[in-house]
Design a protein around this motif. Structure first.
Motif, PDB file in Angstrom:
ATOM      1  N   PRO A  61       0.854  -1.161   0.061  1.00 47.57           N
ATOM      2  CA  PRO A  61       0.130  -0.005  -0.111  1.00 47.57           C
ATOM      3  C   PRO A  61       0.903   1.444   0.004  1.00 47.57           C
ATOM      4  O   PRO A  61       0.340   2.434  -0.650  1.00 47.57           O
ATOM      5  N   GLU A  62       2.097   1.280   0.343  1.00 47.50           N
ATOM      6  CA  GLU A  62       2.894   2.453   0.653  1.00 47.50           C
ATOM      7  C   GLU A  62       3.436   2.901  -1.009  1.00 47.50           C
ATOM      8  O   GLU A  62       3.965   4.093  -1.246  1.00 47.50           O
ATOM      9  N   GLU A  63       2.988   1.917  -1.922  1.00 45.35           N
ATOM     10  CA  GLU A  63       3.321   2.269  -3.433  1.00 45.35           C
ATOM     11  C   GLU A  63       2.456   3.270  -4.142  1.00 45.35           C
ATOM     12  O   GLU A  63       2.566   3.610  -5.167  1.00 45.35           O
ATOM     13  N   LEU A  64       1.061   3.348  -3.351  1.00 46.46           N
ATOM     14  CA  LEU A  64       0.271   4.073  -3.904  1.00 46.46           C
ATOM     15  C   LEU A  64       0.307   5.358  -3.596  1.00 46.46           C
ATOM     16  O   LEU A  64       0.689   5.943  -2.888  1.00 46.46           O
ATOM     17  N   LYS A  65      -0.301   6.463  -4.769  1.00 46.04           N
ATOM     18  CA  LYS A  65      -0.171   7.885  -4.584  1.00 46.04           C
ATOM     19  C   LYS A  65      -1.753   8.023  -3.963  1.00 46.04           C
ATOM     20  O   LYS A  65      -2.660   7.400  -4.608  1.00 46.04           O
ATOM     21  N   VAL A  66      -1.530   8.768  -2.928  1.00 45.81           N
ATOM     22  CA  VAL A  66      -2.844   9.163  -2.211  1.00 45.81           C
ATOM     23  C   VAL A  66      -3.015  10.655  -2.266  1.00 45.81           C
ATOM     24  O   VAL A  66      -2.332  11.422  -1.761  1.00 45.81           O
ATOM     25  N   THR A  67      -4.259  11.127  -2.559  1.00 43.53           N
ATOM     26  CA  THR A  67      -4.429  12.538  -2.498  1.00 43.53           C
ATOM     27  C   THR A  67      -5.992  12.826  -1.929  1.00 43.53           C
ATOM     28  O   THR A  67      -6.836  12.237  -2.246  1.00 43.53           O
ATOM     29  N   LYS A  68      -5.997  13.726  -1.082  1.00 40.25           N
ATOM     30  CA  LYS A  68      -7.098  14.058  -0.121  1.00 40.25           C
ATOM     31  C   LYS A  68      -8.001  14.899  -1.190  1.00 40.25           C
ATOM     32  O   LYS A  68      -7.461  15.962  -1.727  1.00 40.25           O
ATOM     33  N   LEU A  69      -9.108  14.445  -1.496  1.00 38.26           N
ATOM     34  CA  LEU A  69     -10.127  15.334  -2.374  1.00 38.26           C
ATOM     35  C   LEU A  69     -11.017  16.352  -1.669  1.00 38.26           C
ATOM     36  O   LEU A  69     -11.371  17.314  -2.052  1.00 38.26           O
ATOM     37  N   GLY A  70     -11.231  16.040  -0.365  1.00 35.92           N
ATOM     38  CA  GLY A  70     -12.650  16.913   0.413  1.00 35.92           C
ATOM     39  C   GLY A  70     -13.261  16.063   1.154  1.00 35.92           C
ATOM     40  O   GLY A  70     -12.642  14.883   1.609  1.00 35.92           O
ATOM     41  N   THR A  71     -14.162  16.583   1.961  1.00 35.29           N
ATOM     42  CA  THR A  71     -14.768  16.008   2.968  1.00 35.29           C
ATOM     43  C   THR A  71     -15.924  15.084   2.524  1.00 35.29           C
ATOM     44  O   THR A  71     -16.579  15.590   1.423  1.00 35.29           O
ATOM     45  N   ALA A  72     -16.182  13.933   2.988  1.00 38.08           N
ATOM     46  CA  ALA A  72     -17.157  12.928   2.511  1.00 38.08           C
ATOM     47  C   ALA A  72     -18.583  13.454   2.832  1.00 38.08           C
ATOM     48  O   ALA A  72     -18.805  14.140   3.887  1.00 38.08           O
ATOM     49  N   ALA A  73     -19.434  13.096   1.998  1.00 37.41           N
ATOM     50  CA  ALA A  73     -20.977  13.702   2.408  1.00 37.41           C
ATOM     51  C   ALA A  73     -21.586  12.865   3.398  1.00 37.41           C
ATOM     52  O   ALA A  73     -21.087  11.514   3.813  1.00 37.41           O
ATOM     53  N   PRO A  74     -22.464  13.446   4.179  1.00 37.25           N
ATOM     54  CA  PRO A  74     -22.962  12.488   5.345  1.00 37.25           C
ATOM     55  C   PRO A  74     -23.633  11.173   4.431  1.00 37.25           C
ATOM     56  O   PRO A  74     -24.273  11.295   3.783  1.00 37.25           O
ATOM     57  N   GLY A  75     -23.757  10.344   5.273  1.00 39.92           N
ATOM     58  CA  GLY A  75     -24.401   8.826   5.110  1.00 39.92           C
ATOM     59  C   GLY A  75     -23.109   7.962   4.516  1.00 39.92           C
ATOM     60  O   GLY A  75     -23.373   6.912   4.279  1.00 39.92           O
ATOM     61  N   LEU A  76     -21.916   8.585   3.931  1.00 42.44           N
ATOM     62  CA  LEU A  76     -21.110   7.751   3.432  1.00 42.44           C
ATOM     63  C   LEU A  76     -20.203   7.248   4.619  1.00 42.44           C
ATOM     64  O   LEU A  76     -20.143   7.731   5.681  1.00 42.44           O
ATOM     65  N   THR A  77     -20.003   5.693   4.699  1.00 42.90           N
ATOM     66  CA  THR A  77     -19.190   5.155   5.618  1.00 42.90           C
ATOM     67  C   THR A  77     -17.809   4.942   5.352  1.00 42.90           C
ATOM     68  O   THR A  77     -17.229   4.698   4.314  1.00 42.90           O
ATOM     69  N   ALA A  78     -16.862   4.699   6.073  1.00 42.96           N
ATOM     70  CA  ALA A  78     -15.294   4.507   6.248  1.00 42.96           C
ATOM     71  C   ALA A  78     -15.166   3.314   5.410  1.00 42.96           C
ATOM     72  O   ALA A  78     -16.065   2.328   5.634  1.00 42.96           O
ATOM     73  N   GLY A  79     -14.458   3.152   4.416  1.00 45.28           N
ATOM     74  CA  GLY A  79     -14.196   1.785   3.838  1.00 45.28           C
ATOM     75  C   GLY A  79     -14.866   1.803   2.127  1.00 45.28           C
ATOM     76  O   GLY A  79     -14.916   0.963   1.567  1.00 45.28           O
ATOM     77  N   THR A  80     -15.738   2.737   2.175  1.00 43.30           N
ATOM     78  CA  THR A  80     -16.615   2.662   0.894  1.00 43.30           C
ATOM     79  C   THR A  80     -15.987   2.894  -0.286  1.00 43.30           C
ATOM     80  O   THR A  80     -14.938   4.198  -0.131  1.00 43.30           O
ATOM     81  N   VAL A  81     -15.942   2.412  -1.385  1.00 44.15           N
ATOM     82  CA  VAL A  81     -15.452   2.770  -2.564  1.00 44.15           C
ATOM     83  C   VAL A  81     -16.251   3.502  -3.492  1.00 44.15           C
ATOM     84  O   VAL A  81     -17.360   2.865  -3.766  1.00 44.15           O
ATOM     85  N   VAL A  82     -16.298   4.875  -3.632  1.00 37.22           N
ATOM     86  CA  VAL A  82     -17.028   5.522  -4.639  1.00 37.22           C
ATOM     87  C   VAL A  82     -16.994   5.317  -5.885  1.00 37.22           C
ATOM     88  O   VAL A  82     -18.291   5.167  -6.472  1.00 37.22           O
ATOM     89  N   VAL A  83     -15.833   5.153  -6.493  1.00 32.91           N
ATOM     90  CA  VAL A  83     -15.750   4.853  -7.912  1.00 32.91           C
ATOM     91  C   VAL A  83     -14.342   4.290  -8.044  1.00 32.91           C
ATOM     92  O   VAL A  83     -13.550   4.595  -7.347  1.00 32.91           O
ATOM     93  N   ALA A  84     -14.286   3.189  -9.019  1.00 31.44           N
ATOM     94  CA  ALA A  84     -12.860   2.606  -9.225  1.00 31.44           C
ATOM     95  C   ALA A  84     -12.702   2.350 -10.811  1.00 31.44           C
ATOM     96  O   ALA A  84     -13.635   2.498 -11.539  1.00 31.44           O
ATOM     97  N   SER A  85     -11.521   2.693 -11.100  1.00 27.16           N
ATOM     98  CA  SER A  85     -11.184   2.461 -12.501  1.00 27.16           C
ATOM     99  C   SER A  85     -10.412   0.930 -12.562  1.00 27.16           C
ATOM    100  O   SER A  85      -9.478   0.735 -12.188  1.00 27.16           O
ATOM    101  N   PHE A  86     -11.315   0.114 -13.491  1.00 26.65           N
ATOM    102  CA  PHE A  86     -10.738  -1.050 -13.699  1.00 26.65           C
ATOM    103  C   PHE A  86     -10.441  -1.411 -15.112  1.00 26.65           C
ATOM    104  O   PHE A  86     -11.193  -0.986 -15.990  1.00 26.65           O
ATOM    105  N   ARG A  87      -9.376  -1.876 -15.616  1.00 28.97           N
ATOM    106  CA  ARG A  87      -8.723  -1.816 -16.915  1.00 28.97           C
ATOM    107  C   ARG A  87      -9.229  -3.165 -17.277  1.00 28.97           C
ATOM    108  O   ARG A  87      -8.310  -4.184 -17.549  1.00 28.97           O
ATOM    109  N   ALA A  88     -10.520  -3.605 -17.956  1.00 31.80           N
ATOM    110  CA  ALA A  88     -10.732  -4.922 -18.158  1.00 31.80           C
ATOM    111  C   ALA A  88     -10.219  -5.139 -19.734  1.00 31.80           C
ATOM    112  O   ALA A  88     -10.032  -4.132 -20.346  1.00 31.80           O
ATOM    113  N   GLY A  89      -9.753  -6.330 -19.728  1.00 30.98           N
ATOM    114  CA  GLY A  89      -8.914  -6.995 -20.869  1.00 30.98           C
ATOM    115  C   GLY A  89      -9.914  -8.069 -21.514  1.00 30.98           C
ATOM    116  O   GLY A  89     -10.006  -8.638 -22.498  1.00 30.98           O
TER     117      GLY A  89
END
Length: 89
Positions: A61-89
């Motif tokens: 995990p230390e190899e990841l680039k991590v950027t804080k985007l802002g405050t999460a909306a009410p109702g979102l919980t820790a551990g939620t994946v809001v959106v992910a980019s998957f390169r399907a082949g």
């Protein structure tokens, strides 16, 4: 407890059938690093890495680039994946 949106992205080469990045909900940068973009499938971060039998995300995990985007909306919980980019082949 205030939660934030974090962009987590790979810094290595991304191939087919691999995640390249995601926006996740976490309290800290360290917690964000431990969220796997595919955690919605019920697998842990470790199980989804090459070392744990998967190949869709970096092993360290230390190899990841991590950027804080802002405050999460009410109702979102820790551990939620809001959106992910998957390169399907």
């Amino acid at each position: 407890m205030r939660l934030y949106l974090w962009k987590i992205e790979r810094t290595d080469t991304v191939d087919y059938d691999e995640y390249s990045a995601a926006v996740v909900v976490a309290k800290t940068e360290a917690e964000a690093r431990m969220i796997h973009p595919g955690n919605h499938d019920g697998y842990s971060w470790y199980e989804m890495t090459e070392e744990g039998g998967g190949t869709s995300w970096p092993r360290k995990p230390e190899e990841l680039k991590v950027t804080k985007l802002g405050t999460a909306a009410p109702g979102l919980t820790a551990g939620t994946v809001v959106v992910a980019s998957f390169r399907a082949g």
